[in-house]
Scaffold this motif. Structure first.
Motif, PDB file in Angstrom:
ATOM      1  N   MET A  81       0.868  -1.412  -0.624  1.00 27.55           N
ATOM      2  CA  MET A  81      -0.235  -0.126  -0.277  1.00 27.55           C
ATOM      3  C   MET A  81       1.236   1.311   0.262  1.00 27.55           C
ATOM      4  O   MET A  81       1.269   1.353   0.777  1.00 27.55           O
ATOM      5  N   ASP A  82       1.099   2.624  -1.054  1.00 27.89           N
ATOM      6  CA  ASP A  82       1.797   3.225  -1.047  1.00 27.89           C
ATOM      7  C   ASP A  82       1.029   4.298  -0.462  1.00 27.89           C
ATOM      8  O   ASP A  82      -0.380   4.789  -0.756  1.00 27.89           O
ATOM      9  N   ILE A  83       1.103   4.575   1.119  1.00 26.42           N
ATOM     10  CA  ILE A  83       0.701   5.715   2.315  1.00 26.42           C
ATOM     11  C   ILE A  83       0.283   7.385   0.963  1.00 26.42           C
ATOM     12  O   ILE A  83      -1.250   7.587   1.206  1.00 26.42           O
ATOM     13  N   ILE A  84       0.871   6.905   0.992  1.00 24.83           N
ATOM     14  CA  ILE A  84       1.015   9.092   0.055  1.00 24.83           C
ATOM     15  C   ILE A  84       0.013   9.157  -1.606  1.00 24.83           C
ATOM     16  O   ILE A  84      -0.799  10.063  -1.743  1.00 24.83           O
ATOM     17  N   ASN A  85      -0.101   7.796  -2.677  1.00 26.11           N
ATOM     18  CA  ASN A  85      -0.513   7.506  -3.761  1.00 26.11           C
ATOM     19  C   ASN A  85      -2.224   7.523  -2.945  1.00 26.11           C
ATOM     20  O   ASN A  85      -2.724   8.658  -3.681  1.00 26.11           O
ATOM     21  N   HIS A  86      -2.341   6.636  -1.836  1.00 25.97           N
ATOM     22  CA  HIS A  86      -3.725   6.864  -1.358  1.00 25.97           C
ATOM     23  C   HIS A  86      -4.155   8.077  -0.851  1.00 25.97           C
ATOM     24  O   HIS A  86      -5.150   8.374  -1.063  1.00 25.97           O
ATOM     25  N   LEU A  87      -3.197   8.896  -0.045  1.00 29.36           N
ATOM     26  CA  LEU A  87      -4.036  10.244   0.203  1.00 29.36           C
ATOM     27  C   LEU A  87      -4.196  11.353  -0.984  1.00 29.36           C
ATOM     28  O   LEU A  87      -4.487  12.022  -0.762  1.00 29.36           O
ATOM     29  N   SER A  88      -3.320  11.536  -1.895  1.00 31.28           N
ATOM     30  CA  SER A  88      -3.211  12.208  -2.700  1.00 31.28           C
ATOM     31  C   SER A  88      -4.845  12.059  -3.686  1.00 31.28           C
ATOM     32  O   SER A  88      -5.284  12.442  -4.707  1.00 31.28           O
ATOM     33  N   ARG A  89      -4.904  10.320  -3.377  1.00 33.89           N
ATOM     34  CA  ARG A  89      -6.082  10.274  -4.742  1.00 33.89           C
ATOM     35  C   ARG A  89      -7.550  10.949  -3.792  1.00 33.89           C
ATOM     36  O   ARG A  89      -8.368  11.024  -4.099  1.00 33.89           O
ATOM     37  N   THR A  90      -7.075  10.865  -2.324  1.00 35.73           N
ATOM     38  CA  THR A  90      -8.421  10.869  -1.029  1.00 35.73           C
ATOM     39  C   THR A  90      -9.135  12.202  -0.798  1.00 35.73           C
ATOM     40  O   THR A  90      -9.848  12.602  -0.533  1.00 35.73           O
ATOM     41  N   VAL A  91      -7.508  12.178  -0.406  1.00 39.77           N
ATOM     42  CA  VAL A  91      -7.242  14.139   0.473  1.00 39.77           C
ATOM     43  C   VAL A  91      -6.957  15.390  -0.771  1.00 39.77           C
ATOM     44  O   VAL A  91      -8.176  15.996  -0.336  1.00 39.77           O
ATOM     45  N   THR A  92      -6.188  14.830  -1.282  1.00 45.18           N
ATOM     46  CA  THR A  92      -6.143  16.045  -2.593  1.00 45.18           C
ATOM     47  C   THR A  92      -6.823  16.566  -2.969  1.00 45.18           C
ATOM     48  O   THR A  92      -7.173  17.878  -3.113  1.00 45.18           O
ATOM     49  N   PRO A  93      -8.118  16.503  -3.850  1.00 43.76           N
ATOM     50  CA  PRO A  93      -8.911  16.500  -4.281  1.00 43.76           C
ATOM     51  C   PRO A  93      -9.843  17.359  -3.292  1.00 43.76           C
ATOM     52  O   PRO A  93     -10.638  18.568  -3.676  1.00 43.76           O
ATOM     53  N   ALA A  94      -9.860  17.095  -2.089  1.00 44.37           N
ATOM     54  CA  ALA A  94     -10.397  17.439  -0.956  1.00 44.37           C
ATOM     55  C   ALA A  94     -10.177  18.425  -0.473  1.00 44.37           C
ATOM     56  O   ALA A  94     -11.395  19.916  -0.983  1.00 44.37           O
ATOM     57  N   VAL A  95      -9.051  19.206  -1.069  1.00 45.42           N
ATOM     58  CA  VAL A  95      -8.145  19.994   0.041  1.00 45.42           C
ATOM     59  C   VAL A  95      -8.340  21.043  -1.193  1.00 45.42           C
ATOM     60  O   VAL A  95      -8.489  22.195  -1.163  1.00 45.42           O
ATOM     61  N   LEU A  96      -7.977  20.526  -2.731  1.00 48.98           N
ATOM     62  CA  LEU A  96      -7.351  21.968  -3.176  1.00 48.98           C
ATOM     63  C   LEU A  96      -9.161  22.183  -4.356  1.00 48.98           C
ATOM     64  O   LEU A  96      -9.404  22.625  -4.957  1.00 48.98           O
ATOM     65  N   GLY A  97      -9.907  21.081  -4.382  1.00 52.58           N
ATOM     66  CA  GLY A  97     -11.145  21.509  -5.214  1.00 52.58           C
ATOM     67  C   GLY A  97     -10.634  21.348  -7.041  1.00 52.58           C
ATOM     68  O   GLY A  97     -10.079  20.819  -7.428  1.00 52.58           O
ATOM     69  N   LEU A 117      -8.297  11.272   9.395  1.00 51.60           N
ATOM     70  CA  LEU A 117      -8.933  11.204   9.280  1.00 51.60           C
ATOM     71  C   LEU A 117      -8.513   9.057   8.748  1.00 51.60           C
ATOM     72  O   LEU A 117      -9.860   7.965   9.239  1.00 51.60           O
ATOM     73  N   GLU A 118      -8.141   9.910   7.283  1.00 49.63           N
ATOM     74  CA  GLU A 118      -8.067   8.758   5.961  1.00 49.63           C
ATOM     75  C   GLU A 118      -7.365   8.027   7.010  1.00 49.63           C
ATOM     76  O   GLU A 118      -7.181   6.383   7.127  1.00 49.63           O
ATOM     77  N   LEU A 119      -6.188   8.594   7.990  1.00 50.66           N
ATOM     78  CA  LEU A 119      -5.132   6.775   8.100  1.00 50.66           C
ATOM     79  C   LEU A 119      -5.845   6.209   9.116  1.00 50.66           C
ATOM     80  O   LEU A 119      -5.127   5.286   9.060  1.00 50.66           O
ATOM     81  N   SER A 120      -6.247   7.145   9.916  1.00 46.63           N
ATOM     82  CA  SER A 120      -7.055   6.365  11.588  1.00 46.63           C
ATOM     83  C   SER A 120      -7.771   4.762  10.944  1.00 46.63           C
ATOM     84  O   SER A 120      -7.719   4.227  11.237  1.00 46.63           O
ATOM     85  N   GLU A 121      -8.743   5.424   9.246  1.00 48.90           N
ATOM     86  CA  GLU A 121      -9.479   4.799   9.228  1.00 48.90           C
ATOM     87  C   GLU A 121      -8.381   3.068   8.412  1.00 48.90           C
ATOM     88  O   GLU A 121      -8.962   2.149   8.054  1.00 48.90           O
ATOM     89  N   LEU A 122      -7.350   3.576   7.864  1.00 50.14           N
ATOM     90  CA  LEU A 122      -6.378   2.455   7.418  1.00 50.14           C
ATOM     91  C   LEU A 122      -5.970   1.605   8.125  1.00 50.14           C
ATOM     92  O   LEU A 122      -5.787   0.983   7.785  1.00 50.14           O
ATOM     93  N   ALA A 123      -5.612   2.517   9.312  1.00 49.05           N
ATOM     94  CA  ALA A 123      -4.932   1.579  10.137  1.00 49.05           C
ATOM     95  C   ALA A 123      -5.864   0.513  11.054  1.00 49.05           C
ATOM     96  O   ALA A 123      -5.550  -0.456  11.246  1.00 49.05           O
ATOM     97  N   GLY A 124      -7.635   0.845  10.955  1.00 52.03           N
ATOM     98  CA  GLY A 124      -8.044   0.046  11.151  1.00 52.03           C
ATOM     99  C   GLY A 124      -7.844  -0.136  13.011  1.00 52.03           C
ATOM    100  O   GLY A 124      -7.920   0.436  13.846  1.00 52.03           O
ATOM    101  N   SER A 125      -8.097  -1.436  13.509  1.00 52.23           N
ATOM    102  CA  SER A 125      -7.847  -1.742  14.947  1.00 52.23           C
ATOM    103  C   SER A 125      -5.936  -1.506  14.821  1.00 52.23           C
ATOM    104  O   SER A 125      -5.939  -1.402  16.610  1.00 52.23           O
ATOM    105  N   THR A 126      -5.349  -0.983  14.552  1.00 55.47           N
ATOM    106  CA  THR A 126      -3.537  -0.950  14.637  1.00 55.47           C
ATOM    107  C   THR A 126      -3.473   0.632  14.900  1.00 55.47           C
ATOM    108  O   THR A 126      -4.144   1.480  14.868  1.00 55.47           O
ATOM    109  N   PRO A 127      -2.893   0.481  16.212  1.00 58.60           N
ATOM    110  CA  PRO A 127      -2.695   2.210  16.905  1.00 58.60           C
ATOM    111  C   PRO A 127      -2.161   2.844  15.774  1.00 58.60           C
ATOM    112  O   PRO A 127      -1.323   1.796  14.994  1.00 58.60           O
TER     113      PRO A 127
END
Length: 546
Positions: free
Chosen positions: A1-17, A102-112
């Motif tokens: 899993m590429d964390i940066i790629n994932h956040l770029s796909r999910t968070v960046t559009p919401a921030v930049l519009g 929030l996105e990282l918390s979702e990815l972590a699931g039950s893992t701290p």
């Protein structure tokens, strides 16, 4: 899993519009990496673990980095690297922080979350710029990931930790069958070995392995210096000088809060060096308010609080004896001692050894801030009224010259300081000459002069009292910092000034006129502006030589 790629796909559009640009997208990619590294620190995450973080919580970013100098550094560096203004960077990072969390918390699931981010460090490590080492957990980049990456899958949806799939009964039995077979082989091997005439028992290799593990387990604690507070009082219950060495922001803030609780707004005079070379705890922390009250009540008193030892000094012997007794009564668990007479030879030798040791730790391609800290440990004890480099310091400076030449982006400022003996003009000039002497020596060893800047502070930035020999000795010093042109006056030049930044790795200046020793000549170098420079006014220095 590429964390940066994932956040770029999910968070960046919401921030930049609709305002997406390559610069802003690249900026956010780097921020996600720095942000993830910061959240990998358990102490940072613990400040808001379990809290409900809203998607539009713009103050969340400030709770992740409580040190304003760190936030400023991030904005400044990202703005310069991606050709954006700092205000825009601050808005983007503040908007991205809660969404990324929030996105990282979702990815972590039950893992701290900290453990999840350490396990997947390899997926964002390469996106962390070198300058970010000062604003992320100490030692994170030097450590190997603590566990196994969860997945190499990239998706626009939050990824969950994969559960063990349910399979056939035989598939579930395979690991058990394997263990049975291995056990049988081991038993056969053991019997075969016992039939031979051997001196060494068959278990010897296992003992050797355990010994190796025990030797490799301890963290190199000897490389971490105790956290410290050096503090001095002035006349009238004032704070004269204050310097903090701490391993993290939390300890720095706790120490600073104790100083502020006793000295009020004068705590703004405190300078701090936050670095992973220092411990993250201080045995004297609980006793600080009581100790500081006693120091405040004695004019020209000083204390060095380091580890579990408090070293106290005062220009008056009777006052010093009483101060030691009072602090010992207030902090019975600590060792309280009076500072001994100044041993110049040992002080210099110990400082050079400390600088050498710190340089040994630098490794390849070191952080310029670590180089500056290492060089600042040595005492360059110039002869009275002279600016010649002592021979004892030349080996350290020779090593520094090679490092500065090898690291492309290393730009250092050399700052000269004096005690308060002599006039202000004399001390500023002398400190400037001594800083220049150090630069000249490094240039002679092959350093590009454009990599070095000098500054003379005179007596304006003490780290100790000026009432004792020991205090004056500590104030007469050469400091190295990372040169940041954005912190200098608008014309890019470096004049005299007062350091006002808590971060010892940066220097802010308040421009002051150069001292004019003769207001009738053609240059403007007096304590007050004069007619030689009409733009600075026409008031003559009453103490100037006519």
């Amino acid at each position: 899993m590429d964390i940066i790629n994932h956040l770029s796909r999910t968070v960046t559009p919401a921030v930049l519009g609709d305002q997406r640009t390559p610069q802003s997208e690249g900026l956010l990619e780097q921020f996600y990496a720095i942000f993830s590294a910061r959240l990998a620190d358990q102490d940072t995450y613990g400040r808001f673990a379990g809290q409900e973080i809203a998607r539009d919580d713009l103050g969340f970013y400030d709770r992740v980095w409580t040190d304003e100098t760190h936030r400023s550094s991030i904005a400044r560096e990202l703005a310069a690297e991606h050709n954006l203004d700092e205000a825009s960077v601050q808005k983007l990072t503040a908007a991205a922080a809660p969404l990324a969390y929030l996105e990282l918390s979702e990815l972590a699931g039950s893992t701290p979350v900290p453990q999840f981010l350490r396990d997947n460090l390899s997926t964002y490590r390469s996106h962390i710029p070198a300058w970010a080492g000062a604003v992320i957990p100490a030692g994170l980049l030097a450590a190997e990931p603590a566990g196994t990456r969860i997945s190499d899958t990239v998706s626009t949806a939050p990824l969950q930790r994969e559960e063990e799939p349910s399979g056939s009964f035989m598939k579930a039995l395979l690991p058990i069958i394997g263990l049975i077979i291995l056990g049988a082989l081991a038993w056969a091997l053991l019997r075969g070995c016992q039939d031979k005439d051997r001196v060494e028992p068959v278990a010897t290799p296992a003992v050797v392995e355990e010994t190796v593990v025990e030797e490799a387990t301890p963290v190199v604690a000897t490389d971490v210096d105790p956290a410290a507070l050096r503090i001095s009082s002035g006349d009238g219950n004032t704070l004269y000088a204050c310097h903090i060495d701490a391993g993290n922001d939390e300890l720095q803030n706790n120490i600073l809060a104790a100083v502020r609780g006793v000295f009020g707004d004068e705590a703004d005079k405190c300078r701090s060096d936050v670095d992973d070379n220092f411990a993250v705890d201080m045995p004297a922390a609980a006793s600080l308010p009581a100790i500081l009250q006693l120091i405040k009540a004695v004019p020209d008193a000083s204390a060095i609080i380091k580890g579990d030892t408090v070293t106290v000094n005062s220009p008056d012997a009777a006052t010093l004896e009483k101060l030691v007794a009072d602090i010992q009564a207030a902090a019975p668990d600590l060792q309280v001692v009076a500072e001994g007479p100044l041993d110049l030879t040992n002080e210099i030798a110990n400082s050079v050894t400390a600088a050498d040791t710190a340089m040994d730790r630098l490794g390849d391609n070191p952080d310029p801030r670590d180089v500056a800290r290492a060089l600042s440990l040595q005492v360059i004890n110039f002869q009275f009224d002279k600016a010649f480099i002592p021979d004892v310091n030349k080996p350290v400076l020779d090593r520094a010259a090679k490092i500065i030449q090898e690291v492309p982006d290393m730009h250092l400022m050399i700052i000269g300081h004096t005690d308060n003996k002599g006039t202000d003009a004399y001390n500023k000039n002398l400190s400037r000459e001594r800083a220049q002497a150090v630069k000249d020596y490094l240039v002679e060893q092959g350093v590009d002069p454009s990599k070095l800047t000098t500054k003379g502070m005179g007596e304006h930035d003490p780290i100790a009292d000026n009432a004792t020999d020991q205090g004056r000795f500590h104030n007469r010093r050469i400091e190295f910092t990372v040169y940041d042109e954005s912190q200098m006056p608008g014309d890019g030049t470096v004049g005299d000034g007062i350091a006002v930044n808590d971060d010892a790795s940066k220097v802010d200046t308040v421009a002051l006129p150069d001292p004019d020793l003769n207001p009738l000549d053609a240059n403007n170098d007096d304590l007050l502006p004069d007619s030689d420079d009409p733009t600075q006014g026409t008031v003559l220095d009453p103490n100037a030589n006519n």
